[in-house]
Structure formats: structure tokens, C-alpha cells
Write an enzyme that holds these catalytic residues in place. Sequence first.
Site, PDB file in Angstrom:
ATOM      1  N   ASN A  51       0.835  -1.206   0.000  1.00 53.92           N
ATOM      2  CA  ASN A  51       0.000   0.000   0.000  1.00 53.92           C
ATOM      3  C   ASN A  51       0.870   1.256   0.000  1.00 53.92           C
ATOM      4  O   ASN A  51       1.956   1.291   0.590  1.00 53.92           O
ATOM      5  CB  ASN A  51      -1.042   0.007   1.123  1.00 53.92           C
ATOM      6  CG  ASN A  51      -0.491  -0.210   2.507  1.00 53.92           C
ATOM      7  OD1 ASN A  51       0.563  -0.795   2.678  1.00 53.92           O
ATOM      8  ND2 ASN A  51      -1.214   0.259   3.507  1.00 53.92           N
ATOM      9  N   GLU A  68       0.160   5.136   0.739  1.00 51.96           N
ATOM     10  CA  GLU A  68      -0.842   6.102   1.214  1.00 51.96           C
ATOM     11  C   GLU A  68      -0.515   7.516   0.748  1.00 51.96           C
ATOM     12  O   GLU A  68       0.586   7.808   0.270  1.00 51.96           O
ATOM     13  CB  GLU A  68      -0.944   6.020   2.739  1.00 51.96           C
ATOM     14  CG  GLU A  68      -1.470   4.661   3.177  1.00 51.96           C
ATOM     15  CD  GLU A  68      -1.771   4.571   4.656  1.00 51.96           C
ATOM     16  OE1 GLU A  68      -1.311   5.432   5.444  1.00 51.96           O
ATOM     17  OE2 GLU A  68      -2.484   3.605   5.032  1.00 51.96           O
ATOM     18  N   GLU A 114      -3.181  -4.794  -3.144  1.00 50.42           N
ATOM     19  CA  GLU A 114      -3.691  -5.719  -4.165  1.00 50.42           C
ATOM     20  C   GLU A 114      -3.704  -5.056  -5.540  1.00 50.42           C
ATOM     21  O   GLU A 114      -3.357  -5.662  -6.551  1.00 50.42           O
ATOM     22  CB  GLU A 114      -5.122  -6.156  -3.816  1.00 50.42           C
ATOM     23  CG  GLU A 114      -5.252  -6.991  -2.553  1.00 50.42           C
ATOM     24  CD  GLU A 114      -5.424  -6.185  -1.272  1.00 50.42           C
ATOM     25  OE1 GLU A 114      -4.976  -5.012  -1.212  1.00 50.42           O
ATOM     26  OE2 GLU A 114      -6.015  -6.733  -0.334  1.00 50.42           O
ATOM     27  N   CYS A 161     -10.697  -5.361   0.188  1.00 53.45           N
ATOM     28  CA  CYS A 161     -11.903  -4.528   0.224  1.00 53.45           C
ATOM     29  C   CYS A 161     -12.720  -4.744  -1.057  1.00 53.45           C
ATOM     30  O   CYS A 161     -12.251  -5.356  -2.031  1.00 53.45           O
ATOM     31  CB  CYS A 161     -11.513  -3.059   0.368  1.00 53.45           C
ATOM     32  SG  CYS A 161     -10.810  -2.371  -1.146  1.00 53.45           S
ATOM     33  N   CYS A 182     -11.030  -3.621  -4.360  1.00 50.04           N
ATOM     34  CA  CYS A 182      -9.970  -4.536  -4.814  1.00 50.04           C
ATOM     35  C   CYS A 182     -10.571  -5.837  -5.336  1.00 50.04           C
ATOM     36  O   CYS A 182     -10.095  -6.397  -6.324  1.00 50.04           O
ATOM     37  CB  CYS A 182      -8.990  -4.827  -3.680  1.00 50.04           C
ATOM     38  SG  CYS A 182      -7.891  -3.447  -3.313  1.00 50.04           S
TER      39      CYS A 182
HETATM   40  N1  THU Z   1      -5.124  -1.879   2.689  1.00 50.19           N
HETATM   41  C1  THU Z   1      -4.606  -2.584   1.642  1.00 50.19           C
HETATM   42  O1  THU Z   1      -3.660  -2.146   0.973  1.00 50.19           O
HETATM   43  N2  THU Z   1      -5.161  -3.799   1.369  1.00 50.19           N
HETATM   44  C2  THU Z   1      -6.131  -4.401   2.127  1.00 50.19           C
HETATM   45  O2  THU Z   1      -6.572  -5.510   1.810  1.00 50.19           O
HETATM   46  C3  THU Z   1      -6.634  -3.726   3.314  1.00 50.19           C
HETATM   47  C4  THU Z   1      -6.287  -2.293   3.432  1.00 50.19           C
HETATM   48  C5  THU Z   1      -4.486  -0.597   3.056  1.00 50.19           C
HETATM   49  C6  THU Z   1      -5.204   0.649   2.618  1.00 50.19           C
HETATM   50  C7  THU Z   1      -4.733   1.648   3.660  1.00 50.19           C
HETATM   51  O3  THU Z   1      -3.464   2.150   3.264  1.00 50.19           O
HETATM   52  C8  THU Z   1      -4.539   0.819   4.909  1.00 50.19           C
HETATM   53  O4  THU Z   1      -4.391  -0.529   4.470  1.00 50.19           O
HETATM   54  C9  THU Z   1      -5.667   0.932   5.911  1.00 50.19           C
HETATM   55  O5  THU Z   1      -6.884   0.635   5.345  1.00 50.19           O
END
Ligand code: THU
Length: 135
Positions: A48, A50, A61, A92, A95
Site C-alpha cells: 500500500n 498512502e 492488491e 476490500c 480490490c
Molecule cells: N489496505 C490494503 O492495501 N489492502 C487491504 O486488503 C486492506 C487495506 C491498506 C489501505 C490503507 O493504506 C490501509 O491498508 C488501511 O486501510
Amino acid sequence: MSYEFPIAKDTLIQAARNARIHAYAPYSKFAVGAALISEDGAVFTGCNVENISFGLTVYAERACISKAIEDGKRKFIAIAVVSDSKEPVVPCGACRQVLAEFSPELRVISCTTDGEVAEFALDTLLPSARQGILG
Ligand code: THU
């Protein structure tokens, strides 16, 4: 669940763990790594990324599927996701929809940093992914 798996599942999980190290998650502090394996056995990883404008965050993902598509892959067998959570996370809704575009029957293997593993079929997590869209 029985299906052909071209590499050890633990190898895919380890690739997701390695990708997680590079996660950029200063806002949520929730680092996620993912590793996607294509039907010809290539592995693509993502983490991820951000942003201070939260909606711009790239999920692990979607990061790895973008790399895979850019490399010419279209069909995938499984994705491993690793997070530091009490229970394994599931991707989520957004994704799930993006993954279903290419492989609606993808296996989703989710693992905590403590090693708890849960496995799902994407078509169970997101049934009718294409229903009613574009005719
Ligand atoms: N996040 C993901 O990258 N994948 C997931 O399956 C769950 C959530 C990230 C998004 C955000 O940066 C952080 O986790 C909190 O939601």
C-alpha cells in the site's frame, strides 16, 4: 480446496511479506503486502502507498495487479495478502472488483504477520461481479 498451485503457498506468502516491508503507510500505520501469481507462474508484488489526500491511497492488491498487467499477464491463480492484524484481512470491495476483472475464481490467501492463514475464493467474496454491468 484442491487446485494446481505452481509454487509453494508459503513462497507466495513470503513474497507478500517482503513487499510489505516497503509499504508507505504513515497515516493508518497499517502496512500491507500482496503477491499475485499468474497462471504461468510469475509472481508480482505490491504494497500500500498512502497519501495525505486519503482517497488517493493505492492498495497493495491493486499495486500488484497493475504491475502484472503491465507485464502482459491476464490470468491469475492466487493472491497472498499479509497484514499485521488480529485476523487475516480480506481485500476490500474495490480490490475484489478489480481482481475479478481478470480472474473471478482467484484464490485469496490472507496471512497475519503472526502466521495465521485464511483462504477464500474470490467468487465467494464477490458473487455476481459482472452482473448488470455493460449489458
Ligand atoms: N489496505 C490494503 O492495501 N489492502 C487491504 O486488503 C486492506 C487495506 C491498506 C489501505 C490503507 O493504506 C490501509 O491498508 C488501511 O486501510
